[in-house]
Design a protein around this motif. Structure first.
Motif, PDB file in Angstrom:
ATOM      1  N   ALA A 129       2.610  14.534  -8.480  1.00  0.00           N
ATOM      2  CA  ALA A 129       3.577  15.634  -8.203  1.00  0.00           C
ATOM      3  C   ALA A 129       3.785  16.428  -9.631  1.00  0.00           C
ATOM      4  N   ARG A 130       4.294  15.384 -10.562  1.00  0.00           N
ATOM      5  CA  ARG A 130       4.521  16.001 -11.962  1.00  0.00           C
ATOM      6  C   ARG A 130       3.371  16.601 -12.409  1.00  0.00           C
ATOM      7  N   VAL A 143       0.518   1.206 -12.143  1.00  0.00           N
ATOM      8  CA  VAL A 143       0.390   2.390 -12.063  1.00  0.00           C
ATOM      9  C   VAL A 143       0.368   3.289 -13.535  1.00  0.00           C
ATOM     10  N   SER A 144       1.487   2.794 -14.241  1.00  0.00           N
ATOM     11  CA  SER A 144       1.721   3.135 -15.557  1.00  0.00           C
ATOM     12  C   SER A 144       0.625   2.918 -16.512  1.00  0.00           C
ATOM     13  N   GLN A 145       0.005   1.665 -16.489  1.00  0.00           N
ATOM     14  CA  GLN A 145      -1.151   1.239 -17.103  1.00  0.00           C
ATOM     15  C   GLN A 145      -2.171   2.250 -16.999  1.00  0.00           C
ATOM     16  N   ARG A 151       4.140   5.804  -5.308  1.00  0.00           N
ATOM     17  CA  ARG A 151       4.103   5.706  -6.692  1.00  0.00           C
ATOM     18  C   ARG A 151       3.051   6.813  -7.349  1.00  0.00           C
ATOM     19  N   ILE A 152       2.058   6.857  -6.835  1.00  0.00           N
ATOM     20  CA  ILE A 152       0.793   7.667  -7.236  1.00  0.00           C
ATOM     21  C   ILE A 152       1.290   9.119  -6.976  1.00  0.00           C
ATOM     22  N   ARG A 201       0.827  -1.244  -0.044  1.00  0.00           N
ATOM     23  CA  ARG A 201      -0.154   0.037  -0.134  1.00  0.00           C
ATOM     24  C   ARG A 201       0.920   1.367  -0.060  1.00  0.00           C
ATOM     25  N   GLU A 202       1.971   1.145   0.815  1.00  0.00           N
ATOM     26  CA  GLU A 202       2.732   2.468   1.083  1.00  0.00           C
ATOM     27  C   GLU A 202       3.530   2.680  -0.210  1.00  0.00           C
TER      28      GLU A 202
END
Length: 303
Positions: free
Chosen positions: A44-45, A110-112, A38-39, A32-33
């Motif tokens: 941030a970006r 996450v990328s997907q 990553r999210i 989870r962390e």
């Protein structure tokens, strides 16, 4: 292979009281962390504030992930998440869920989601959310991941009312707006009177504390009664009240659109004005109450 669920959705939910249910510990906290880290890098970006990992939301997400892994029907995601959040003592204003059955590590998942042209990509960088829960299930050959995004009523209300800690600033802004409205119609400006400020503040706080909404108190005391009791020798008195608005301009716009309230604001018989504001959480939920008291004294009055 990714199979993103088609039910990702968003819900505005009213607050309901409930009993808190704490999430049970499991072996997925590190996952989870890592998901949240990553999210938040993605957010941030995009120039969006980071999310906090929520234990109650993670409990809900975990339940959803386990249900998906066992083949149970998981339609009406946001409505069900909102119901479960309320039962867990979390007061949701916004709730949204995205999910996937996916092989691969967190970066790949996450990328997907980011590459998907739809709800999943939007929710990852949703500006309205402040917290997220993560559910993970490895009960099937292909892992199941569920994210539950939310904005609680507490976060929403604290952000909306953060500027009201400085009550004097609110009063200055309100006076300026009142007198702009009067100047635009060729009327003399009103001046703030400390006793009218006190009367307006006391009535706002009394309505908040005792959970009523009226120009008269439960004992039948009117605005004139309350103003005079504080030492303002009124020849004429008036009052505007409102609830639920989150800015001076919002509440003033509402009053100016109301015939009765506008008459008070633009009346030539008043000389003085005072302002009150009470807000917070009471047994009825989150509430914000505004009061304006208007007056014209008998003869000449010393402050």
């Amino acid at each position: 292979m990714f199979r993103l669920t088609p039910y990702a959705s968003r819900l505005t939910a009213l607050w309901l009281s409930s009993l808190a249910i704490l999430a049970k510990p499991d072996d997925y906290q590190a996952t989870r962390e890592a998901f949240v880290e990553r999210i938040n890098a993605v957010r941030a970006r995009a120039g969006v504030r980071p999310l906090r990992l929520s234990r109650p939301l993670s409990s809900i997400a975990q339940g959803r992930a386990d249900e998906m892994a066992s083949g149970r029907d998981v339609h009406a995601a946001a409505q069900e998440d909102s119901r479960r959040a309320t039962e867990a003592g979390y007061e949701p204003r916004l709730v949204s869920e995205i999910a996937a059955r996916a092989d691969g590590d967190i970066e790949a998942v996450v990328s997907q989601w980011r590459r998907e042209d739809g709800v999943s990509a939007r929710e990852l960088i949703g500006e309205d959310y402040r917290e997220v829960g993560v559910g993970v299930s490895f009960k099937t050959e292909t892992p199941v991941y569920v994210l539950v995004f939310a904005l609680s009523w507490e976060d929403f209300f604290l952000e909306k009312t953060s500027g009201f800690a400085d009550l004097e600033r609110m009063r200055r802004e309100m006076l300026a707006r009142v007198n702009r409205e009067r100047a635009g119609r060729g009327l003399a400006p009103l001046r703030r009177h400390p006793r009218l400020d006190d009367a307006a503040q006391a009535h706002a706080q009394d309505m908040f504390t005792r959970r009523y909404y009226s120009h008269d108190t439960p004992e039948g005391k009117s605005a004139m009664d309350r103003i005079q009791a504080l030492g303002y020798r009124a020849r004429y008195a008036g009052e505007n009240i409102a609830r639920g608005q989150y800015s001076v301009d919002e509440v003033m716009d509402g009053w100016m659109e109301s015939k009765t309230h506008r008459e008070h604001l633009l009346s030539p018989i008043f000389d003085d004005v005072g302002f009150g504001l009470a807000f917070g959480k009471n047994p009825g939920g989150y509430e914000i109450l505004w009061v304006q008291n208007f007056g014209r004294p008998k003869g000449r009055e010393r402050l």
